[in-house]
Design an enzyme around this catalytic site. Structure first.
Site, short mmCIF file in Angstrom:
data_model
loop_
_atom_site.label_atom_id
_atom_site.label_comp_id
_atom_site.label_asym_id
_atom_site.label_seq_id
_atom_site.Cartn_x
_atom_site.Cartn_y
_atom_site.Cartn_z
N ARG A 46 42.43 31.76 86.62
CA ARG A 46 43.05 32.77 85.75
C ARG A 46 44.54 32.47 85.59
NH1 ARG A 46 44.83 37.18 87.74
NH2 ARG A 46 43.09 37.56 89.18
N TYR A 98 46.69 41.56 58.89
CA TYR A 98 45.28 41.35 59.24
C TYR A 98 44.75 42.65 59.87
CZ TYR A 98 41.51 40.14 62.42
OH TYR A 98 40.34 40.16 63.13
N ASP A 170 52.46 35.39 62.94
CA ASP A 170 51.05 35.02 63.06
C ASP A 170 50.85 33.85 62.08
OD1 ASP A 170 48.30 34.71 62.72
OD2 ASP A 170 47.87 36.83 63.02
N LYS A 195 40.21 29.78 64.30
CA LYS A 195 40.19 29.39 62.89
C LYS A 195 40.47 27.90 62.74
CE LYS A 195 39.23 33.68 62.34
NZ LYS A 195 40.00 34.58 63.10
N1 PLP Z 1 45.26 36.84 63.01
C1 PLP Z 1 44.65 36.53 61.85
C2 PLP Z 1 45.47 36.24 60.65
C3 PLP Z 1 43.26 36.53 61.77
O1 PLP Z 1 42.67 36.23 60.60
C4 PLP Z 1 42.49 36.85 62.93
C5 PLP Z 1 41.02 36.88 62.88
O2 PLP Z 1 40.43 36.87 61.81
C6 PLP Z 1 43.16 37.16 64.11
C7 PLP Z 1 44.55 37.13 64.13
C8 PLP Z 1 42.41 37.56 65.36
O3 PLP Z 1 41.86 36.44 65.94
P1 PLP Z 1 40.53 36.48 66.85
O4 PLP Z 1 39.39 36.87 65.95
O5 PLP Z 1 40.45 35.09 67.40
O6 PLP Z 1 40.77 37.50 67.92
#
Ligand code: PLP
Length: 382
Positions: A46, A98, A170, A195
């Site tokens: 961890r 998001y 992000d 992604k």
């Molecule tokens: N940030 C963006 C722009 C996203 O599109 C997503 C998921 O679709 C996330 C964060 C969250 O990521 P996760 O699904 O890996 O938790």
């Protein structure tokens, strides 16, 4: 070293014990100590694991960051980063953030005593109006999911710094291949490695990177204290994906350009949202702060019914949530990925369709959309 070289070699020396060219999956929860406190750098997975270290060094290098920390998901990374500020502090997020970020801030952090404001960050005046003495963190997404809004990262970062707040970006849609927020002045970069970094729709993961040693130390403390760490196999999958990130992104962008140009000419498409199109309101800023415009496109169909019918009609573009994999995906944000924002300041338009343009032949992808758009029109009786 250039980006492509770092993607393959940063953090990924051949295994010293065996010479294995690929970083091994260190599937071990604990590590033997020679004496109390005397060990080879690892105690318990961890708090640290060698496969995770390789991933952390690699992504940090790609973001031109001195420190990087991997998490179990993008939202786990966002959770840890948001905890850098404290109850009573005020957070600014994009008004079309998001949906998962919005839900985390509005439904987890706000009830825990944090204040937040959703703001249209294409306007510094709007940012100024929302600013409070307690504002400690500005959260940027550029381009946003799913509206593909582009904001000026350098301008917002310096605005935040002048007022003593940290600026987080992000960078999931752009990836470090296309955009490096720390170079533009941001303090932290966050990713859903699920992604493009993973790139093959086979893993969930997250990441946070920074050049600030104090922030990095606190984040490391949060990573091990909250415990939302990725397992070694997940780290290995993301690392394997990253090795081809540059070539994949070049093809994602080329295919997206072709698809966006086709959609823009199509009479049954009301509006195409793709930062690579000169008609996109954020095109000039995107051209300045990004190397290319990415593989995500959204567009407005003629109606909600048409959008819902269309997403079920394509064959190559498969109907699914998520994005950034080699295969093309299509979805209806209002009823799928962004259904949780129905009560939010931003609601996905009901006729919005989102595409994650994959690595298939661009010709095949255009043909797939063409067929689906014609059939939608026929179904609508026109
Ligand atoms: N940030 C963006 C722009 C996203 O599109 C997503 C998921 O679709 C996330 C964060 C969250 O990521 P996760 O699904 O890996 O938790």
């Amino acid at each position: 070293m250039e980006f492509e070289t770092r993607a393959i070699h940063a953090g990924q020396e051949p295994d010293p014990a065996t010479g294995a060219i690929v970083t091994p999956i260190y599937a071990s929860s604990t590590f033997v100590q020679d004496e109390v406190g005397v060990h080879k750098g690892y105690e318990y997975s961890r708090s640290g694991n060698p496969t995770r270290t390789a991933l952390q060094e690699c992504v940090a290098s790609l973001e031109d960051a001195t420190h990087g920390l991997a998490f179990a998901s993008g939202l786990a990374a966002s959770d840890a980063v948001l905890r850098l500020v404290l109850p009573g502090d005020h957070i600014i997020i994009p008004n079309d953030a998001y949906g998962g970020t919005y839900r985390l801030v509005a439904r987890v952090f706000e009830p825990a005593g944090y204040a937040y404001s959703p703001v249209d960050m294409t306007s510094l005046d709007a940012l100024n109006l929302a600013w409070r003495d307690e504002t400690k963190l500005v959260w940027i997404e550029s381009p946003t999911n799913p509206m593909l809004t582009v904001v000026d990262i350098a301008a917002i970062a310096s605005f935040a710094h002048e007022r003593g707040a940290v600026c987080v970006v992000d960078n999931t849609f752009a990836t470090p291949y296309l955009q490096r927020p720390l170079e533009l002045g941001a303090d932290l970069v966050v990713h859903s490695t699920t992604k493009y970094l993973g790139g093959h729709s086979d893993v969930i993961g997250g990441f946070a990177a920074t050049n600030d040693p104090t922030i990095a130390e606190r984040l490391y403390f949060l990573q091990k204290s909250l415990g939302a760490v990725p397992g070694p196999f997940d780290c290995w999958l993301v690392l394997r994906g990253i090795r081809t990130l540059a070539v994949r992104m070049r093809q994602h962008c080329a295919n997206a350009h072709a698809v966006a140009a086709f959609l823009e000419r199509h009479p049954r498409v009301e509006r195409v949202l793709y930062p690579g199109l000169p008609t996109h309101p954020g095109h000039t800023i995107a051209a300045r702060q990004m190397r290319d415009f990415g593989g995500m496109i959204s567009f407005l169909a003629e109606s909600e019914e048409e959008a819902v019918a269309l997403v079920a009609r394509t064959r190559l573009f498969q109907l699914a949530e998520s994005l950034g994999g080699v295969e093309s995906l299509i979805e209806h944000p209002a009823r799928m990925t962004h259904a949780s924002t129905a009560d939010a300041p931003f609601a996905a338009p009901p006729n919005l369709v989102r595409l994650s343009v994959g690595l298939e032949s661009a010709e095949d992808l255009v043909e797939d959309l063409e067929r689906a758009l014609v059939r939608s029109a026929t179904a609508a009786g026109t």
